[in-house]
Design an enzyme around this catalytic site. Structure first.
Site, PDB file in Angstrom:
ATOM      1  N   SER A 177      20.103  74.860  63.043  1.00 44.36           N
ATOM      2  CA  SER A 177      18.602  73.949  63.379  1.00 44.36           C
ATOM      3  C   SER A 177      18.559  73.705  64.809  1.00 44.36           C
ATOM      4  CB  SER A 177      18.858  72.655  62.369  1.00 44.36           C
ATOM      5  OG  SER A 177      17.788  71.807  62.494  1.00 44.36           O
ATOM      6  N   LEU A 204      20.084  76.710  42.409  1.00 48.83           N
ATOM      7  CA  LEU A 204      18.980  75.964  41.993  1.00 48.83           C
ATOM      8  C   LEU A 204      18.684  74.433  42.006  1.00 48.83           C
ATOM      9  CD1 LEU A 204      17.870  78.260  39.044  1.00 48.83           C
ATOM     10  CD2 LEU A 204      17.520  78.473  41.378  1.00 48.83           C
ATOM     11  N   PHE A 240      21.525  80.741  53.585  1.00 51.99           N
ATOM     12  CA  PHE A 240      20.715  79.500  53.734  1.00 51.99           C
ATOM     13  C   PHE A 240      21.298  78.498  52.731  1.00 51.99           C
ATOM     14  CE2 PHE A 240      18.136  83.372  54.095  1.00 51.99           C
ATOM     15  CZ  PHE A 240      17.059  82.917  55.192  1.00 51.99           C
ATOM     16  N   TYR A 285      23.558  65.109  58.149  1.00 59.63           N
ATOM     17  CA  TYR A 285      22.924  66.682  57.763  1.00 59.63           C
ATOM     18  C   TYR A 285      22.862  67.430  59.055  1.00 59.63           C
ATOM     19  CZ  TYR A 285      19.798  70.398  58.029  1.00 59.63           C
ATOM     20  OH  TYR A 285      19.191  71.547  58.266  1.00 59.63           O
ATOM     21  N   SER A 298      15.420  74.330  44.123  1.00 60.84           N
ATOM     22  CA  SER A 298      14.316  75.367  44.066  1.00 60.84           C
ATOM     23  C   SER A 298      14.160  75.601  42.501  1.00 60.84           C
ATOM     24  CB  SER A 298      15.031  76.475  44.872  1.00 60.84           C
ATOM     25  OG  SER A 298      16.235  76.913  44.467  1.00 60.84           O
ATOM     26  N   LYS A 331      25.477  71.174  60.332  1.00 60.90           N
ATOM     27  CA  LYS A 331      25.032  72.363  61.138  1.00 60.90           C
ATOM     28  C   LYS A 331      25.908  72.416  62.417  1.00 60.90           C
ATOM     29  CE  LYS A 331      21.866  73.232  58.164  1.00 60.90           C
ATOM     30  NZ  LYS A 331      22.233  74.398  57.390  1.00 60.90           N
ATOM     31  N   ILE A 336      28.005  78.433  45.966  1.00 62.25           N
ATOM     32  CA  ILE A 336      28.777  78.881  47.021  1.00 62.25           C
ATOM     33  C   ILE A 336      30.107  78.231  46.845  1.00 62.25           C
ATOM     34  CG2 ILE A 336      26.988  79.450  48.541  1.00 62.25           C
ATOM     35  CD1 ILE A 336      27.597  76.989  49.990  1.00 62.25           C
ATOM     36  N   LEU A 380       6.764  66.592  57.994  1.00 57.89           N
ATOM     37  CA  LEU A 380       5.195  66.113  58.385  1.00 57.89           C
ATOM     38  C   LEU A 380       4.342  67.014  57.347  1.00 57.89           C
ATOM     39  CD1 LEU A 380       2.997  64.773  60.050  1.00 57.89           C
ATOM     40  CD2 LEU A 380       3.625  66.518  61.604  1.00 57.89           C
TER      41      LEU A 380
END
Ligand code: NAD
Ligand code: WQD
Length: 338
Positions: free
Chosen positions: A124, A33, A80, A149, A36, A153, A59, A200
């Protein structure tokens, strides 16, 4: 058999949980959290009428991972969980490498100890850097990322690729998302950014609702049809159904699979502004501003591989993306805080 969804309380995770439940899967969510609100999972229940088993935890925490694998019959993980703010990652690289990379390594280590060797990873389009080809196919070489970031990925893709090569019992799907926007069509779930949005669409919806004064369009002198940057926006519900479709690539012997999840259509920033105005019958306050560091002029997918191999194709258009983003914002001006 259940699917573990890490980061399942977040924006894309929660919408994917809805689609998984609708497709008849049993779902277990692990989320700390940090970005979120657990109310997203209450909304999942309202929409689907089904329960989601939720573990609040990290995790990076081996104990909670072991507990989840002990208490549930998990067959696959959709992963995710991660930090995703590009600008913040520049200032806090260690936090990003720790959370995203060390977190993924911990997760897959505990998965293999539990004998679970199926994973779908949220990657991504950022891994393509300034893309060598447009539209971008999955064969386009990975590029140079402009922020930590993006590198997380890039590196996690490599780690999972190496893992699958070393142990072919693993089935790994790398999903490269383009620009997810939109919200659940009921208006009950959507994106819930902390503070001033960087992306955006949440910026636009906050201008529309009057929380922010005006949108600054970052650069109108790019080599694109109207001078503003072009992106491949995809409705979050399409992204969610893409994960359900990708589960078939976790069948034994599938190995490593990589898919772009996009629509294949590029829209400029001005296109988005004008479509938003039209879909929602309003005028947006915007100004032209200097370019933002790190932006590439154009980034949109060739999405045909996912259609060919997964039978998945985005079905929502730009109208629905703009309509549903606004519907969520206006029904929940403070996100899940109301
Ligand atoms: P989000 O922040 O809404 O969801 C991520 C969730 O992971 C959050 O609920 C957060 O609390 C949780 N989380 C973070 N670190 C954790 C940890 N260590 N342990 C447990 N839970 C943790 O973001 P999102 O937009 O839903 O993105 C989901 C994934 O998709 C992320 O990995 C993101 O990098 C990736 N992605 C997102 C976009 C995008 O534009 N939204 C584009 C491409 C890829
Ligand atoms: C889209 C366009 C901006 C805000 C980012 C990450 C990427 C991926 C998706 C996770 C750009 C312009 C934006 C504003 C603007 N995330 N813009 N004014 O940068 O394509 O991708 O999210 O993996 O890694 O980098 O998305 O929504 O920030 O920007 O003019 O206030 O809108 O310059 O052209 P981006 P974005």
């Amino acid at each position: 058999m259940a699917i573990l969804v890490t980061g399942g309380a977040g924006f894309i995770g929660s919408h994917t949980v809805v689609e998984l439940l609708n497709a008849g899967h049993e779902v277990v969510v692990l989320d700390n959290l940090c970005n979120s609100n657990p109310k997203s999972l209450e909304r999942v229940k309202e929409i689907t009428g089904k329960e989601v088993k939720f573990y609040e935890g990290d995790i990076l925490d081996r104990d909670i991972l072991q507990k989840i694998f002990r208490e549930n019959d998990i067959e696959s993980t959709i992963h995710f969980a991660g930090l995703k703010a590009v600008g913040e990652s520049v200032h806090k690289p260690i936090e990003y490498y720790e959370n995203n990379i060390a977190g993924t390594v911990t997760l897959v280590d505990e998965m293999r100890k539990a004998g679970i060797k199926n994973i779908i990873f949220s990657s991504s389009a950022t891994v393509y850097g300034d893309p060598a080809e447009i539209p971008i196919t999955e064969n386009c070489p990975k590029g140079v990322c402009t922020n930590p970031y993006g590198w997380t990925k890039w590196m996690i893709e490599q780690i999972l690729t190496d893992l699958q090569k070393a142990d072919p019992e693993w089935n790994v799907v790398l999903l490269r998302y383009f620009n997810p926007i939109g919200a659940h069509p009921t208006g009950k779930m959507g994106e819930n950014p902390n503070g001033i949005p960087n992306n955006l669409m949440p910026y636009i919806t906050q201008v529309a609702i009057g929380k922010l004064e005006k949108l600054s369009i970052f650069g109108n002198d790019y080599d694109t049809p109207d001078g503003t940057c072009v992106r491949d926006y995809i409705h979050v519900m399409d992204l969610a159904s893409g994960h359900v479709a990708a589960l078939k690539k976790l069948a034994p012997g599938s190995g490593l699979s990589i898919y772009n999840l996009g629509t294949g259509i590029g829209y400029s920033v001005l296109d988005i502004v004008h479509n938003f105005e039209k879909a929602n019958d309003m005028k947006l306050n915007y100004v032209m501003a200097p370019r933002r560091a790190g932006d590439v002029p154009q980034c949109y997918s060739d999405a045909s591989k996912a259609e060919r191999e997964l039978g998945w194709k985005a079905k929502y258009g730009i109208f629905e993306m703009c309509r549903d983003s606004w519907n969520w914002q206006k029904s929940n001006p403070n996100g899940y805080e109301d």
